[in-house]
Design an enzyme around this catalytic site. Structure first.
Site, PDB file in Angstrom:
ATOM      1  N   HIS A 100       9.707  -0.294   8.004  1.00 41.52           N
ATOM      2  CA  HIS A 100       8.996  -1.493   8.460  1.00 41.52           C
ATOM      3  C   HIS A 100       8.938  -2.588   7.395  1.00 41.52           C
ATOM      4  O   HIS A 100       9.347  -3.730   7.621  1.00 41.52           O
ATOM      5  CB  HIS A 100       7.556  -1.129   8.850  1.00 41.52           C
ATOM      6  CG  HIS A 100       7.418  -0.068   9.870  1.00 41.52           C
ATOM      7  ND1 HIS A 100       7.650  -0.279  11.211  1.00 41.52           N
ATOM      8  CD2 HIS A 100       7.052   1.241   9.767  1.00 41.52           C
ATOM      9  CE1 HIS A 100       7.431   0.840  11.882  1.00 41.52           C
ATOM     10  NE2 HIS A 100       7.069   1.772  11.032  1.00 41.52           N
ATOM     11  N   ASP A 101       8.401  -2.230   6.225  1.00 39.37           N
ATOM     12  CA  ASP A 101       8.077  -3.232   5.207  1.00 39.37           C
ATOM     13  C   ASP A 101       9.312  -3.901   4.615  1.00 39.37           C
ATOM     14  O   ASP A 101       9.266  -5.064   4.200  1.00 39.37           O
ATOM     15  CB  ASP A 101       7.263  -2.595   4.084  1.00 39.37           C
ATOM     16  CG  ASP A 101       5.929  -2.044   4.567  1.00 39.37           C
ATOM     17  OD1 ASP A 101       5.538  -2.357   5.712  1.00 39.37           O
ATOM     18  OD2 ASP A 101       5.283  -1.309   3.808  1.00 39.37           O
ATOM     19  N   GLN A 112       7.792  10.872  11.506  1.00 35.61           N
ATOM     20  CA  GLN A 112       7.968   9.911  12.601  1.00 35.61           C
ATOM     21  C   GLN A 112       8.407  10.621  13.880  1.00 35.61           C
ATOM     22  O   GLN A 112       7.998  10.242  14.981  1.00 35.61           O
ATOM     23  CB  GLN A 112       8.993   8.842  12.220  1.00 35.61           C
ATOM     24  CG  GLN A 112       8.514   7.885  11.140  1.00 35.61           C
ATOM     25  CD  GLN A 112       7.581   6.800  11.666  1.00 35.61           C
ATOM     26  OE1 GLN A 112       7.426   6.624  12.870  1.00 35.61           O
ATOM     27  NE2 GLN A 112       6.965   6.069  10.763  1.00 35.61           N
ATOM     28  N   ASP A 152       0.851  -1.196   0.000  1.00 39.15           N
ATOM     29  CA  ASP A 152       0.000   0.000   0.000  1.00 39.15           C
ATOM     30  C   ASP A 152       0.887   1.247   0.000  1.00 39.15           C
ATOM     31  O   ASP A 152       0.885   2.005   0.949  1.00 39.15           O
ATOM     32  CB  ASP A 152      -0.944  -0.012   1.215  1.00 39.15           C
ATOM     33  CG  ASP A 152      -0.209  -0.066   2.553  1.00 39.15           C
ATOM     34  OD1 ASP A 152       0.931  -0.588   2.613  1.00 39.15           O
ATOM     35  OD2 ASP A 152      -0.755   0.446   3.560  1.00 39.15           O
ATOM     36  N   VAL A 201       2.614  -6.362   2.939  1.00 40.53           N
ATOM     37  CA  VAL A 201       3.213  -5.379   3.849  1.00 40.53           C
ATOM     38  C   VAL A 201       2.257  -4.213   4.095  1.00 40.53           C
ATOM     39  O   VAL A 201       2.667  -3.144   4.544  1.00 40.53           O
ATOM     40  CB  VAL A 201       4.579  -4.889   3.315  1.00 40.53           C
ATOM     41  CG1 VAL A 201       5.577  -6.040   3.280  1.00 40.53           C
ATOM     42  CG2 VAL A 201       4.460  -4.258   1.927  1.00 40.53           C
ATOM     43  N   ASP A 223       7.003   0.973   1.968  1.00 46.67           N
ATOM     44  CA  ASP A 223       6.626   0.060   0.875  1.00 46.67           C
ATOM     45  C   ASP A 223       7.541   0.265  -0.330  1.00 46.67           C
ATOM     46  O   ASP A 223       7.944  -0.698  -0.989  1.00 46.67           O
ATOM     47  CB  ASP A 223       5.186   0.311   0.419  1.00 46.67           C
ATOM     48  CG  ASP A 223       4.181   0.216   1.531  1.00 46.67           C
ATOM     49  OD1 ASP A 223       3.427  -0.768   1.573  1.00 46.67           O
ATOM     50  OD2 ASP A 223       4.133   1.141   2.367  1.00 46.67           O
TER      51      ASP A 223
END
Length: 313
Positions: free
Chosen positions: A239-240, A227, A11, A124, A16
């Site tokens: 993260h992903d 962040q 997404d 993800v 991503d």
């Protein structure tokens, strides 16, 4: 080296885009297709973002649009982190790249059914596409080699005190996936927050250069700001991208097998991944949960992928 065949379900989304960049370039990964889901922003925006990244980096992999809404809950987006477009920061050339006409869920089902059981799904974002595919054609379940996903946490959430965004965005879909019996690997916040991308890391990727170094810088400088403003972090976690790191070399990430259940009851724990870390429920483990990551190895891997986009001619 065995190439892991994967479908990347995402997404886009800043992290991503980093996962896409790594998956498309590393020789250990055979990226078959990219499926797009609503999540960080609405589907019309995440699709454009995915196509923009593919065009910028010349990623010649088919892109499919999927579920525009969660299965049950009212839609939410993460514009506080990813901005109005879902990928604020980079400026892209006018978009000429187009998505395939086939729906992402149909692509997932058809590709798995025609396979030898050697394809790994790498979702993800919210799990809407994966869950709908499982419900539409349960015969895909034994065809899935593994699902390596980013989502959840065994500690604190980031969208509510209990829930991580991807799971909270479609808890019912996550419930379908976590009860599917397919081998699961979960990269939750406890692990992914260890990949905070500091200004030093951004400078390192800028020095590496090329179109991916430029894109990495534009992307992560934006998330550095959001962040810090939202969570007080010294940079944006990617993260992903940890899912791609795990697929390239699982030895870089320590995991623990646990029973994981998604809370779909309304209330303060809606969307929580309840991880039985101590085994007190006595239920068989259904998920390998990421605990720690070798960050020196990980950033070296990211840099290797960034350098892979530099044209030598």
């Amino acid at each position: 080296m065995e190439k892991r065949k994967i479908i990347l379900d995402c997404d886009p989304g800043h992290d991503d885009a980093i996962a896409m960049m790594m998956a498309a370039k590393h020789p250990a990964i055979d990226l078959l297709g990219i499926t797009i889901v609503a999540g960080n922003q609405t589907l019309d925006k995440t699709l454009i973002n995915g196509l923009n990244v593919c065009q910028k980096l010349e990623i010649n992999v088919p892109v499919y649009a999927g579920m525009p809404q969660p299965i049950m809950r009212q839609q939410i987006v993460a514009d506080n982190i990813h901005g109005e477009t879902g990928l604020d920061g980079p400026v892209f050339e006018p978009l000429t790249r187009q998505a395939e006409s086939t729906h992402a869920v149909k692509y997932i089902i058809d590709t798995l059914m025609a396979s030898d059981g050697d394809i790994t799904l790498v979702p993800v974002g919210p799990l809407s596409n994966i869950a709908v595919a499982m419900r539409m054609q349960p015969a895909i379940l034994p065809k899935i080699r593994e699902i390596v996903l980013m989502g959840g946490a065994y500690g604190t959430g980031n969208f509510t005190p209990s829930a991580e965004f991807n799971i909270f965005a479609d808890p019912e879909a996550a419930r379908v996936v976590f009860t599917s019996g397919v081998p699961l690997v979960m990269m939750g916040l406890d692990l992914t927050n260890q990949t905070v991308c500091t200004p030093d890391v951004i400078a390192r990727m800028e020095r590496a250069g090329g179109p991916a170094g430029e894109l990495f810088s534009d992307i992560m400088n934006f998330t550095l700001k959001t962040q810090f403003e939202n969570y007080g972090l010294a940079g944006g976690p990617v993260h992903d991208a940890t899912c791609i790191g795990y697929l390239i070399n699982p030895d870089g990430i320590k995991t623990q097998e646990m029973y994981v259940e998604v809370d779909v009851n309304s209330g303060p724990c809606y969307g929580r991944t309840v991880c039985d870390e101590l085994g007190v429920l006595g239920k068989p483990a259904n998920t390998k949960v990421g605990i720690t990551i070798d960050t020196d190895w990980f950033w070296g891997l990211v840099e290797e992928c960034v350098r892979g986009y530099i044209k030598t001619h």
